[in-house]
Each structure stands twice: as structure tokens, then as C-alpha cells.
Design an enzyme around this catalytic site. Structure first.
Site, PDB file in Angstrom:
ATOM      1  N   SER A  26      55.968  49.314  68.937  1.00  0.00           N
ATOM      2  CA  SER A  26      56.570  48.018  68.610  1.00  0.00           C
ATOM      3  C   SER A  26      56.347  47.698  67.135  1.00  0.00           C
ATOM      4  O   SER A  26      56.760  46.654  66.653  1.00  0.00           O
ATOM      5  CB  SER A  26      55.980  46.906  69.487  1.00  0.00           C
ATOM      6  OG  SER A  26      54.568  46.905  69.416  1.00  0.00           O
ATOM      7  N   ASN A 113      45.866  42.430  74.737  1.00  0.00           N
ATOM      8  CA  ASN A 113      46.589  41.492  75.606  1.00  0.00           C
ATOM      9  C   ASN A 113      46.391  40.039  75.166  1.00  0.00           C
ATOM     10  O   ASN A 113      47.358  39.282  75.048  1.00  0.00           O
ATOM     11  CB  ASN A 113      46.140  41.666  77.058  1.00  0.00           C
ATOM     12  CG  ASN A 113      46.469  43.048  77.589  1.00  0.00           C
ATOM     13  OD1 ASN A 113      47.107  43.838  76.897  1.00  0.00           O
ATOM     14  ND2 ASN A 113      46.033  43.345  78.807  1.00  0.00           N
ATOM     15  N   THR A 158      89.275  13.169  74.615  1.00  0.00           N
ATOM     16  CA  THR A 158      88.587  13.625  75.823  1.00  0.00           C
ATOM     17  C   THR A 158      89.568  14.589  76.480  1.00  0.00           C
ATOM     18  O   THR A 158      90.793  14.362  76.404  1.00  0.00           O
ATOM     19  CB  THR A 158      88.238  12.475  76.789  1.00  0.00           C
ATOM     20  OG1 THR A 158      89.448  11.870  77.241  1.00  0.00           O
ATOM     21  CG2 THR A 158      87.358  11.413  76.125  1.00  0.00           C
ATOM     22  N   HIS A 159      89.072  15.653  77.046  1.00  0.00           N
ATOM     23  CA  HIS A 159      89.943  16.713  77.599  1.00  0.00           C
ATOM     24  C   HIS A 159      90.873  17.263  76.520  1.00  0.00           C
ATOM     25  O   HIS A 159      91.970  17.731  76.824  1.00  0.00           O
ATOM     26  CB  HIS A 159      90.770  16.210  78.786  1.00  0.00           C
ATOM     27  CG  HIS A 159      89.971  15.458  79.797  1.00  0.00           C
ATOM     28  ND1 HIS A 159      89.386  16.046  80.894  1.00  0.00           N
ATOM     29  CD2 HIS A 159      89.617  14.146  79.844  1.00  0.00           C
ATOM     30  CE1 HIS A 159      88.720  15.136  81.585  1.00  0.00           C
ATOM     31  NE2 HIS A 159      88.843  13.969  80.966  1.00  0.00           N
ATOM     32  N   SER A 280      92.860  37.331  54.697  1.00  0.00           N
ATOM     33  CA  SER A 280      93.241  38.445  55.561  1.00  0.00           C
ATOM     34  C   SER A 280      93.542  39.651  54.694  1.00  0.00           C
ATOM     35  O   SER A 280      94.033  39.515  53.574  1.00  0.00           O
ATOM     36  CB  SER A 280      94.464  38.038  56.374  1.00  0.00           C
ATOM     37  OG  SER A 280      95.181  39.171  56.783  1.00  0.00           O
ATOM     38  N   LYS A 286      96.439  33.693  54.114  1.00  0.00           N
ATOM     39  CA  LYS A 286      95.443  33.233  55.079  1.00  0.00           C
ATOM     40  C   LYS A 286      94.164  32.685  54.447  1.00  0.00           C
ATOM     41  O   LYS A 286      93.688  33.154  53.429  1.00  0.00           O
ATOM     42  CB  LYS A 286      95.048  34.380  56.017  1.00  0.00           C
ATOM     43  CG  LYS A 286      96.169  34.768  56.949  1.00  0.00           C
ATOM     44  CD  LYS A 286      96.313  33.787  58.090  1.00  0.00           C
ATOM     45  CE  LYS A 286      95.366  34.166  59.191  1.00  0.00           C
ATOM     46  NZ  LYS A 286      95.462  33.232  60.309  1.00  0.00           N
ATOM     47  N   ASN A 288      90.861  31.738  56.465  1.00  0.00           N
ATOM     48  CA  ASN A 288      90.286  31.691  57.812  1.00  0.00           C
ATOM     49  C   ASN A 288      88.866  31.115  57.813  1.00  0.00           C
ATOM     50  O   ASN A 288      88.076  31.440  56.935  1.00  0.00           O
ATOM     51  CB  ASN A 288      90.237  33.103  58.411  1.00  0.00           C
ATOM     52  CG  ASN A 288      91.620  33.713  58.561  1.00  0.00           C
ATOM     53  OD1 ASN A 288      92.585  33.015  58.836  1.00  0.00           O
ATOM     54  ND2 ASN A 288      91.712  35.014  58.352  1.00  0.00           N
ATOM     55  N   GLU A 293      83.528  30.391  62.739  1.00  0.00           N
ATOM     56  CA  GLU A 293      83.730  31.265  63.900  1.00  0.00           C
ATOM     57  C   GLU A 293      82.461  32.061  64.208  1.00  0.00           C
ATOM     58  O   GLU A 293      82.115  32.278  65.372  1.00  0.00           O
ATOM     59  CB  GLU A 293      84.891  32.225  63.644  1.00  0.00           C
ATOM     60  CG  GLU A 293      86.241  31.514  63.607  1.00  0.00           C
ATOM     61  CD  GLU A 293      87.336  32.412  63.038  1.00  0.00           C
ATOM     62  OE1 GLU A 293      87.706  33.393  63.693  1.00  0.00           O
ATOM     63  OE2 GLU A 293      87.801  32.134  61.918  1.00  0.00           O
ATOM     64  N   TYR A 320      49.077  41.262  82.529  1.00  0.00           N
ATOM     65  CA  TYR A 320      49.838  41.934  81.475  1.00  0.00           C
ATOM     66  C   TYR A 320      50.489  43.238  81.946  1.00  0.00           C
ATOM     67  O   TYR A 320      49.856  44.070  82.604  1.00  0.00           O
ATOM     68  CB  TYR A 320      48.934  42.242  80.265  1.00  0.00           C
ATOM     69  CG  TYR A 320      49.725  42.888  79.150  1.00  0.00           C
ATOM     70  CD1 TYR A 320      50.421  42.110  78.238  1.00  0.00           C
ATOM     71  CD2 TYR A 320      49.843  44.275  79.066  1.00  0.00           C
ATOM     72  CE1 TYR A 320      51.197  42.705  77.246  1.00  0.00           C
ATOM     73  CE2 TYR A 320      50.611  44.871  78.082  1.00  0.00           C
ATOM     74  CZ  TYR A 320      51.294  44.075  77.174  1.00  0.00           C
ATOM     75  OH  TYR A 320      52.071  44.649  76.210  1.00  0.00           O
ATOM     76  N   GLN A 325      56.052  43.540  75.958  1.00  0.00           N
ATOM     77  CA  GLN A 325      56.216  43.902  74.551  1.00  0.00           C
ATOM     78  C   GLN A 325      57.628  43.572  74.051  1.00  0.00           C
ATOM     79  O   GLN A 325      57.824  43.280  72.873  1.00  0.00           O
ATOM     80  CB  GLN A 325      55.927  45.393  74.372  1.00  0.00           C
ATOM     81  CG  GLN A 325      56.168  45.912  72.972  1.00  0.00           C
ATOM     82  CD  GLN A 325      55.498  47.260  72.752  1.00  0.00           C
ATOM     83  OE1 GLN A 325      54.271  47.347  72.684  1.00  0.00           O
ATOM     84  NE2 GLN A 325      56.287  48.308  72.671  1.00  0.00           N
ATOM     85  N   LYS A 328      59.091  40.012  72.017  1.00  0.00           N
ATOM     86  CA  LYS A 328      59.223  39.698  70.590  1.00  0.00           C
ATOM     87  C   LYS A 328      60.625  39.982  70.058  1.00  0.00           C
ATOM     88  O   LYS A 328      61.139  39.245  69.217  1.00  0.00           O
ATOM     89  CB  LYS A 328      58.174  40.482  69.789  1.00  0.00           C
ATOM     90  CG  LYS A 328      56.778  39.903  69.959  1.00  0.00           C
ATOM     91  CD  LYS A 328      55.685  40.818  69.471  1.00  0.00           C
ATOM     92  CE  LYS A 328      55.413  41.987  70.378  1.00  0.00           C
ATOM     93  NZ  LYS A 328      54.996  41.628  71.747  1.00  0.00           N
TER      94      LYS A 328
HETATM   95  N1  ARG Z   1      52.304  45.879  71.543  1.00  0.00           N
HETATM   96  C1  ARG Z   1      51.871  45.245  72.737  1.00  0.00           C
HETATM   97  C2  ARG Z   1      52.759  44.020  73.022  1.00  0.00           C
HETATM   98  O1  ARG Z   1      53.465  43.631  72.166  1.00  0.00           O
HETATM   99  C3  ARG Z   1      50.460  44.807  72.606  1.00  0.00           C
HETATM  100  C4  ARG Z   1      49.701  44.729  73.867  1.00  0.00           C
HETATM  101  C5  ARG Z   1      49.497  46.077  74.444  1.00  0.00           C
HETATM  102  N2  ARG Z   1      48.489  46.049  75.444  1.00  0.00           N
HETATM  103  C6  ARG Z   1      48.185  47.115  76.159  1.00  0.00           C
HETATM  104  N3  ARG Z   1      47.242  46.968  76.983  1.00  0.00           N
HETATM  105  N4  ARG Z   1      48.862  48.196  76.081  1.00  0.00           N
HETATM  106  O2  ARG Z   1      52.745  43.467  74.091  1.00  0.00           O
END
Ligand code: ARG
Length: 463
Positions: A26, A113, A158-159, A280, A286, A288, A293, A320, A325, A328
Site C-alpha cells: 500500500s 492495526n 419545479t419539475h 470543439s 462551440k 462548452n 460538466e 482487523y 487496507q 485509503k
Molecule cells: N497497510 C495496512 C493497512 O493499510 C496496515 C495494517 C497491516 N496490518 C497487518 N496486520 N497486516 O491496513
């Protein structure tokens, strides 16, 4: 298969499949957490030293090492190695390389974790404040534009059918209201996420005398989490934050949709700056509204992230799992997306003008004053349902006789429809007059618009 040695994987044989290395990492996206990861680690080390789990000399070495690592990452000189899996291991390995045994003590009583759960919360806390600032700036731009148009009238739909006349300012302020809810929703989200999971360890906590309250205080958290099993896998705040971003996107998409229509020649209500349009490659004439959009289109990114996050959370076995992971990716996507759209919207709003004369010239279309005429009758004792019917009949009569507006009917025709109608009816019959006559709190006329502008200018100054 290749062999590799990771300090935290003595249990494994060390066999490596390149495919798995890239699949599990990650680092490519969580490196943006490096600052909060380092801040979290410094607080954790401070607490360990205070609890005599490391010496003050070791703490000093750790701090120096972590600060150096932070500077290297910021300068772009840090050598990221994908086999380190994530930002947490990348920083820790670099620290051990710099400080030896002191660095080896940093992870005492901690797991990735609880570490990652803390990092996301720290990152999101700051990000929410930035997002709130983007919201405020857009609100200010809308209020500034509204100030120019308190007395200018436009049709409200409205509508998507012409409904009632409103002040252009009130129309613009409707988005300020939506954004105010977005702002306070983010504030709620921030309050709920502002608790510290550090010390929950991998899942069960620690047998070491960790002072969780101290770490939480050092990091500015309002409280600690109280159940380690929940704390290591709680990602409610991620879903909540993405939902906040999704509603921002929904609101911006409504503004975008309106303005895309309003720039079309069929409406011609507004003119946005050329900077926010493209042309365009084939049709030379054009102009645009691509930025609008894209704001509308990027709602898809927000909703996609929300569904992804909720799906990742669904039916995960307790505590966990590596599924988390992926959180994110979607949090970052939704956040970047909302920030970019808010900034673009602010720029567009700051460079848009309403074609008030064109709008005014079209106000006689669509019988915008029909409801006001029914209320004129109510003021003269006619029950509303009956008044509604009388005005409906008059509108039909106009259409049959090719009259564009109610005021084109003669006084005799009005009287024939209802003897409660007198000469003064013509005063009630024009969109600007109707707008002026709105009395209710929060209505869409110039009087309320001016009061609201005053309110928002004060409020947004403090924010
Ligand atoms: N990169 C992991 C995450 O974003 C970190 C936690 C990993 N924990 C583990 N026990 N493998 O969640």
C-alpha cells in the site's frame, strides 16, 4: 522463487513472489500518510519513555531519526522500497537503520492495526478542516454574487416547469444553505472520529503498562477508544467522511446541472468565463461548459468510493482484516475529488454574470404570478381551493385567447370569473411585484434575500 528477509516476518520462509509483493503493498498510496505516521510514532515513543519502557536517550534518538526521515520524504530523497509493504514499515525500517536498538523499541505495545487506524484519523482530522475552508470560500463567492442580484428576478422551476418568480440572490443562497449543512456534517464527522485507538495493539491491547490517555492527549484527541476489538477495525468514520464528500458532490452537481442549462442559448440566463469553457475540435462556434460538466460527472467518483467503502466493510469477520487496507484508496479518491470540485466551483461562481435583461424579458412567460393571484383572492375571503380553481380557469382562458399573461385579461373578464377581483389586481400581477410581496420568513424575495446576505456575511467571516 526469490528469497527476502523482513525483520517482522521471521515466522515465514522468506520465499517471495513478485506478483504478491506488488499485490499486497500500500506504500504507493499510503505514503501520503507519512507526516501523521511520524507524529503518531513520536507521541507513542514519548509515552513509552514516560512509562520507562525506553530511556530518554533512546527517545531522543528516535525523535531525531523520525524527524530526519520526515525531511527526507518531504525532500523526495527517501528511498521507498515496495517490499516494505506500507508507510509504517518503511518508516520503521529506516529508523532502525538510523538508530539501531532504539528504533527497534518503537513498536513496543503497538501493531500496524492500531497504528494505521490512528494515522487515518489524524490525516482526516486535518483534511476535514481543509475541506471546510474550501466550502467557506465557495459560500463566500456565492454570497458575493448574490449581493449583486437581490432585486433581480428569475423564474424558479419545479419539475423543470416555470413555477414562481424568485430573487436571483435567493436562488444563489439556496446553495449556501446546502453547503452549510455539508460544513456542519463534516464538523460532526470530525468530532466522532477524534478518538485515539493507539494502545489497542493488534486486537487485545497489551500487557505492558501503556498510558493510552497520555498518547491521546499528545496527539490532540478528545478521548481514547474503549474497546480494542472494535478499535482496530472500526472504519465507520471512513464511510461517514466519504458520505460527507458524496453529499458535497451531489450539491455541486445540482449547481452544475442548473448552470449547464442556464448557459444553453434556450435559457441564456448566465455567462460563465471563457476560462471555464472549452471549444470543439470540429465545430468552430462551440463554447462548452466542460468544467461544470466535469463537476457533475465527478459525482460518480464520490458515489463509487462510498459504495466501495461500504462494501469493504460489509460482513468482515471481527477485528482487523487486510481488506481494510483498501479503505485509503477510496477515502483519498473521495476527498481529493470533493476538494477539486469545490475549488473549481468557487472559481466558476466568482467569474459568472447573470443576464438580467434577458431573464427579465422572459418573465411574462409561464404565468409565474398565478399563485400570487390565488393568494390575492384568499386575502379577499375566497377559500384557497376555490381561488386555485378560479385562477386555473383564467390561465386556461388566456391560453385559449392567445394571451401570454394574466394581466392581459380585461377587468371585465376578471370580474366575470370572480366578483372579488377589483382594479387593484393588476398591481398583484407581475413577477417583480410578486417577489417584493413575499412575506414569509425564508421566502425567495429581495427582502429576505437581503437579510440572509447580511446573516451569511457575518457568519462566514467567523468561520
Ligand atoms: N497497510 C495496512 C493497512 O493499510 C496496515 C495494517 C497491516 N496490518 C497487518 N496486520 N497486516 O491496513
Amino acid at each position: 522463487m526469490a528469497k527476502a528477509e523482513k525483520s517482522w516476518e521471521k515466522r515465514l520462509s522468506g520465499s517471495v513472489d513478485e506478483l504478491a509483493v506488488h499485490f499486497v503493498e500500500s506504500l504507493s498510496f499510503d505514503r501520503r500518510l507519512y507526516k501523521v505516521d511520524i507524529v503518531g510514532s513520536i507521541a507513542h515513543a514519548e509515552m513509552l519513555a514516560a512509562q520507562k519502557l525506553m530511556t530518554n536517550a533512546e527517545l531522543a534518538e528516535i525523535k531525531r531519526g523520525l524527524i530526519e526521515i520526515g525531511e527526507e520524504i518531504a525532500a523526495g530523497t527517501f528511498a521507498f522500497d515496495v517490499t516494505q509493504e506500507d508507510i509504517h514499515m518503511a518508516v520503521e525500517s529506516a529508523l532502525i537503520a538510523k538508530t539501531g536498538d532504539a528504533g527497534r523499541k518503537l513498536h513496543t505495545g503497538r501493531s500496524r492495526n492500531d497504528q494505521v487506524a490512528t494515522d487515518i484519523r489524524l490525516w482526516m482530522r486535518d483534511e476535514i478542516e481543509i475541506m471546510q475552508t474550501h466550502i467557506t470560500l465557495l459560500q463566500r463567492a456565492l454570497v458575493k454574487l448574490a449581493e449583486k442580484y437581490t432585486d433581480a428576478v428569475m423564474p424558479a422551476y419545479t419539475h423543470l416547469q416555470r413555477a414562481q418568480p424568485v430573487s436571483i440572490a435567493s436562488y444563489l443562497l439556496s446553495f449556501v444553505e446546502m453547503l452549510a449543512r455539508d460544513w456542519s456534517r463534516l464538523k460532526d464527522c470530525r468530532k466522532r472520529l477524534n478518538v485515539c485507538p493507539l494502545g489497542s495493539g493488534a486486537v487485545g491491547g497489551s500487557t505492558l503498562p501503556l498510558d493510552r490517555t497520555k498518547t491521546a492527549e499528545l496527539l490532540g484527541f478528545a478521548d481514547i477508544t474503549y474497546n480494542s476489538i472494535d478499535a482496530v477495525s472500526d472504519r465507520d468514520f471512513c464511510a461517514e467522511y466519504i458520505f460527507c464528500c458524496s453529499l458535497i458532490a451531489a450539491h455541486l452537481s445540482r449547481l452544475a446541472e442548473d448552470w449547464i442549462l442556464y448557459t444553453a442559448s434556450e435559457f441564456g440566463f448566465i455567462r460563465t468565463d471563457d476560462a471555464y469553457c472549452t471549444s470543439s475540435s470540429m465545430m468552430p462556434q462551440k463554447r462548452n461548459p466542460d468544467m461544470l460538466e466535469l463537476i457533475r460527472g465527478k459525482t460518480g467518483t464520490a458515489y463509487g468510493a462510498l459504495v466501495a467503502m461500504l462494501t469493504i466493510m460489509k460482513a468482515q469477520p471481527s477485528t482487523y482484516n487486510r481488506d481494510l487496507q483498501e479503505d485509503k484508496l477510496h477515502v483519498f479518491a473521495a476527498s481529493d475529488n470533493a476538494a477539486a470540485c469545490l475549488q473549481m466551483a468557487e472559481a466558476i461562481v466568482s467569474h459568472t454574470a447573470f443576464n438580467t435583461s434577458k431573464i427579465a424579458a422572459g418573465l411574462d412567460e409561464g404565468f409565474l404570478d398565478a399563485t400570487a393571484l390565488a393568494e390575492y383572492l384568499v386575502n379577499r375571503g375566497v377559500p384557497f381551493r376555490q381561488a386555485h380553481g378560479i385562477v386555473g380557469g383564467l390561465v386556461a382562458q388566456c391560453e385559449k385567447e392567445g394571451k401570454q399573461k394574466l394581466a392581459d385579461l380585461s377587468i371585465e373578464q376578471f370580474k366575470a370569473a370572480c366578483d372579488k377581483i377589483h382594479e387593484d389586481v393588476y398591481v398583484a400581477l407581475n413577477p417583480a411585484g410578486v417577489c417584493q410581496a413575499y412575506k414569509t420568513l425564508g421566502s425567495a424575495g429581495p427582502t429576505a434575500a437581503k437579510a440572509q446576505i447580511k446573516y451569511w456575511k457575518e457568519k462566514l467571516k467567523e468561520q
